[in-house]
Design a protein around this motif. Structure first.
Motif, PDB file in Angstrom:
ATOM      1  N   UNK A  54       1.993   2.037  -4.608  1.00  0.00           N
ATOM      2  CA  UNK A  54       0.356   2.152  -4.302  1.00  0.00           C
ATOM      3  C   UNK A  54      -0.206   2.167  -5.629  1.00  0.00           C
ATOM      4  N   UNK A  55      -1.230   1.203  -5.509  1.00  0.00           N
ATOM      5  CA  UNK A  55      -2.046   1.041  -6.890  1.00  0.00           C
ATOM      6  C   UNK A  55      -3.670   1.265  -6.525  1.00  0.00           C
ATOM      7  N   UNK A  64      -7.065   1.766 -11.588  1.00  0.00           N
ATOM      8  CA  UNK A  64      -7.428   3.014 -11.891  1.00  0.00           C
ATOM      9  C   UNK A  64      -6.502   4.032 -11.677  1.00  0.00           C
ATOM     10  N   UNK A  65      -5.337   3.774 -11.014  1.00  0.00           N
ATOM     11  CA  UNK A  65      -4.082   4.871 -10.856  1.00  0.00           C
ATOM     12  C   UNK A  65      -3.174   4.069 -10.278  1.00  0.00           C
ATOM     13  N   UNK A  66      -2.097   4.618 -10.318  1.00  0.00           N
ATOM     14  CA  UNK A  66      -0.831   3.968  -9.572  1.00  0.00           C
ATOM     15  C   UNK A  66       0.276   5.183  -9.627  1.00  0.00           C
ATOM     16  N   UNK A  67       1.081   4.963  -8.606  1.00  0.00           N
ATOM     17  CA  UNK A  67       2.389   5.884  -8.392  1.00  0.00           C
ATOM     18  C   UNK A  67       3.716   5.488  -8.774  1.00  0.00           C
ATOM     19  N   UNK A 147      -4.133  -0.423  -3.028  1.00  0.00           N
ATOM     20  CA  UNK A 147      -3.197  -1.652  -2.742  1.00  0.00           C
ATOM     21  C   UNK A 147      -1.819  -1.082  -2.327  1.00  0.00           C
ATOM     22  N   UNK A 148      -1.427  -0.946  -1.261  1.00  0.00           N
ATOM     23  CA  UNK A 148      -0.160  -0.492  -0.888  1.00  0.00           C
ATOM     24  C   UNK A 148       0.786  -1.672  -0.317  1.00  0.00           C
ATOM     25  N   UNK A 149       2.137  -1.802  -0.865  1.00  0.00           N
ATOM     26  CA  UNK A 149       2.848  -2.568  -0.522  1.00  0.00           C
ATOM     27  C   UNK A 149       4.365  -2.183  -0.316  1.00  0.00           C
ATOM     28  N   UNK A 150       5.244  -2.809   0.312  1.00  0.00           N
ATOM     29  CA  UNK A 150       6.562  -2.265   0.372  1.00  0.00           C
ATOM     30  C   UNK A 150       7.451  -3.598   0.569  1.00  0.00           C
ATOM     31  N   UNK A 151       8.607  -3.814   0.126  1.00  0.00           N
ATOM     32  CA  UNK A 151       9.392  -4.747   0.033  1.00  0.00           C
ATOM     33  C   UNK A 151      10.114  -4.828   1.446  1.00  0.00           C
ATOM     34  N   UNK A 152      10.143  -5.797   2.328  1.00  0.00           N
ATOM     35  CA  UNK A 152      10.612  -5.923   3.767  1.00  0.00           C
ATOM     36  C   UNK A 152      11.687  -6.879   3.559  1.00  0.00           C
ATOM     37  N   UNK A 153      12.057  -7.418   2.530  1.00  0.00           N
ATOM     38  CA  UNK A 153      12.864  -8.419   2.555  1.00  0.00           C
ATOM     39  C   UNK A 153      14.238  -8.423   3.548  1.00  0.00           C
ATOM     40  N   UNK A 154      14.935  -7.199   3.312  1.00  0.00           N
ATOM     41  CA  UNK A 154      16.003  -6.927   4.163  1.00  0.00           C
ATOM     42  C   UNK A 154      15.820  -6.946   5.683  1.00  0.00           C
TER      43      UNK A 154
END
Length: 657
Positions: A54-55, A64-67, A147-154
């Motif tokens: 999350x950014x 302005x922030x990120x995890x 801006x939320x993202x998650x790796x779904x390659x597998x």
């Protein structure tokens, strides 16, 4: 309550004389601050513990922030340390910037945008599921984007693997079934010319399509075209046959009734004796509609079994003796659940999963059902390949062939270890809670009993104490304070005993009670209060005249609710109390008490309405005990009580017996 206090000491000859102090009520602000801190902690905990990257960005694409996940992702991909104030473009591949900006601008208009796409980095590519979430503090103007993202390659790899496996299976099935049905069915022949006009048909085509020979001959071939295939399908077909080559494929056609039929079709160019192509075509067709339906059903079943979360085992029907039936199929979920691969178990018996803790009684029950060719469901402990035991729910069903002969067993197995552990933990908690509750009750009884004697003694002393001979004002004030505290303590002890009686009385005497008789008795007992307040009590018990309930409890409920309505009356209006009964659609008896009193703000009162010693209006007789007793008495016999109230309108209590 929370207060803000300030003070200072006045000195006299260097010694403290008196303390001046101020107390400011800040209870509401402090509680909001505490709630905000708790909410902030919860959000922060989620922000830094979620698996999503999350950014937070402002409208100018500045960070302005990120995890932590985002920070680690950037470090992994770019070998950079991200900082607040950086431009997000520095961490986005150039080829995807246009898409990013387009979705970013859409989200700034208030929409949540979610996309899945493959992103190419310098050294590798991967699939990502991305969300653009508008940030609107207090539902005001949008100030930026999360801006939320998650790796779904597998996940994508598995989807592609499943799709590829399915295509291979379908190709093999099509080839086998094509050969089978080509032998089983009679050929359906028609002849067309280059324009697609039908020149000749046989009886089989007429029978299949529902058209007569007269309707078909001379018509265009598009008459039986279904419209399912894309134009490119026909373009390839026409290109092949107009070049004088044989075309073979499966075509969906349409009957006169509008039904779709599938035909395995071979189109052969018509040649003259010199083998010159004269632009006429012989179409030889075979009805494969049943085959296509079977394939569709097979694909559905295959998809269900292959992608099921539960383990599926298919075994031969026999033998059921010591050797046991052989396993002929297991799905991927079986491997995930047990650790055994297909090669490990094919040809072996399901008994390889059993071990020392497997319940023999349950297995015997399963065996008896199998002997009778009946479905069965059991819960037992099985063992994984590494020897680890786990609980499993097994449902076994026999499968018969077209002649009714049982050929296989299908066993669906679900891992219920977590459920069993939860049940065991819940049972332990119940036992611990029962012990604690018993000890707490015992403590309460001892406390109330031991307090009764000294309080009674104090009350007795005050009843005979003659204060007329005492002239010191401070002593008189002190005695009066002790008397008041003793009386309050006595009332609190009595309230506690009432509550204990309600909570302890499990087997209460229940009898048929008429609402009108109970009301008249209560009105007589508080006649002076009713006359003094000039309260008007209306009632209607025609729909439900009686209820099976405890007599003393029902008297207490009527008494508390009526006196509450009088106590919290609106001084500007005449007191009107309406009491009525009714029967719900489910057959429950209900009692409704309504008044036109001060009313309450239910958003502020909330669930505290029936709390012990909860008071919501200033009144000298308010103790916060009446509604608590009513709620306890109603729920002690399995009923419910709800309240609907508005400030300045009044209150309605609904009791469902």
């Amino acid at each position: 309550r929370w207060v803000n206090t300030k003070g200072f000491v006045e000195l006299f000859n260097g010694k403290p004389l008196r303390l001046f102090g101020t107390f400011q009520d800040i209870d509401a602000e402090k509680k909001k601050s505490i709630q905000l801190e708790q909410f902030s902690y919860q959000v922060s905990t989620y922000f830094n513990s979620t698996s999503e990257s999350i950014c937070l960005l402002d409208k100018n694409y500045l960070i302005t922030g990120y995890n932590k996940v985002f920070e680690e992702t950037i470090l992994k991909i770019y070998n950079k340390v991200v900082k607040v104030g950086d431009n997000f473009f520095d961490y986005s591949p150039k080829h995807s910037l246009n898409d990013f900006i387009e979705n970013f601008q859409k989200a700034l208009k208030g929409d949540i945008i979610q996309v899945e796409r493959e992103i190419h980095f310098e050294k590798f590519s991967s699939w990502w599921s991305v969300k653009y979430i508008p940030i609107k503090p207090n539902n005001k103007e949008i100030i930026g984007i999360a801006f939320s993202s998650i790796d779904i390659t597998e996940q994508k790899k598995k989807e592609f693997e499943i799709l590829e496996s399915r295509n291979i299976i379908e190709a093999n099935l099509n080839e086998l079934n094509h050969q089978k049905f080509a032998l089983d069915q009679h050929a359906i022949v028609d002849v067309t010319d280059a324009s697609g006009e039908i020149i000749y048909v046989n009886d089989k085509l007429c029978e299949l399509t529902g058209y007569s020979r007269k309707e078909l001959i001379g018509s265009n071939h598009r008459l039986i075209k279904s419209g399912i295939h894309p134009q490119s399908f026909y373009d390839d077909m026409y290109k092949t046959i107009y070049e004088g080559n044989v075309w073979m494929g499966e075509v969906c056609n349409k009957t006169k009734a509008g039904d779709n039929i599938w035909l395995s079709t071979t189109i052969v160019p018509y040649l003259d004796p010199n083998e010159n192509f004269i632009k006429q075509f012989i179409c030889i067709r075979t009805d494969i509609t049943a085959k296509k339906n079977e394939e569709q059903q097979l694909r559905l079943l295959e998809s269900v079994i292959t992608n099921a979360n539960d383990a599926v085992i298919i075994s031969e029907a026999e033998p059921l003796d010591i050797i046991g039936p052989k396993i002929v199929y297991v799905n991927e979920a079986f491997t995930r659940c047990t650790g055994y691969t297909k090669d490990d178990v094919l040809g072996k018996t399901p008994r390889i999963l059993q071990g020392p803790l497997t319940n023999r009684k349950e297995l015997d029950r399963l065996k008896e059902s199998l002997k009778k060719w009946q479905p069965c469901e059991i819960e037992i402990i099985n063992y994984k390949k590494n020897g680890e035991p786990f609980w499993v729910n097994i449902s076994v069903v026999p499968i018969a062939d077209e002649n009714g002969w049982f050929t296989h067993w299908i066993s669906i197995q679900r891992d219920i270890t977590k459920r069993k552990e939860d049940e065991e933990e819940r049972q332990l908690l119940i036992e611990e809670l029962s012990i604690s509750l018993k000890e707490l009750k015992q403590f309460t009884y001892i406390t109330s009993h031991n307090m009764r004697a000294p309080i009674t003694n104090l009350l007795g002393i005050f009843s005979v104490l003659d204060t007329s001979q005492i002239t010191d004002e401070f002593t008189l004030k002190l005695i009066e304070g002790i008397r008041t505290s003793t009386n309050n303590l006595n009332e609190t002890l009595n309230d506690l005993i009432k509550i204990l009686i309600i909570k302890e009385n499990i087997n209460l005497t229940v009898q048929e009670l008429r609402f009108k008789e109970v009301l008249e008795k209560v009105k007589l007992s508080i006649n002076d209060i009713i006359e003094t307040s000039d309260a008007k009590i209306n009632y209607n018990f025609e729909e439900a005249e009686y209820v099976n309930f405890n007599k003393s409890y029902l008297d207490s409920i009527f008494l508390n609710l009526i006196t509450n309505s009088i106590r919290y009356a609106d001084p500007e209006r005449k007191i009107i109390i309406d009491i009525k009964s009714r029967i719900t659609r489910k057959g429950n008896f209900q009692l409704l008490f309504s008044d036109n009193g001060l009313g309450m703000d239910m958003q502020k009162v909330g669930d505290e309405i029936f709390g012990l010693y909860k008071v919501f209006h200033k009144h000298p007789d308010s103790k916060g005990m009446g509604l608590y007793l009513v709620h306890s008495q109603v729920t002690a016999l399995g009923g419910t009580i709800t309240v609907d109230s508005k400030v300045g309108v009044g209150t309605t209590f609904t009791i469902t017996f």
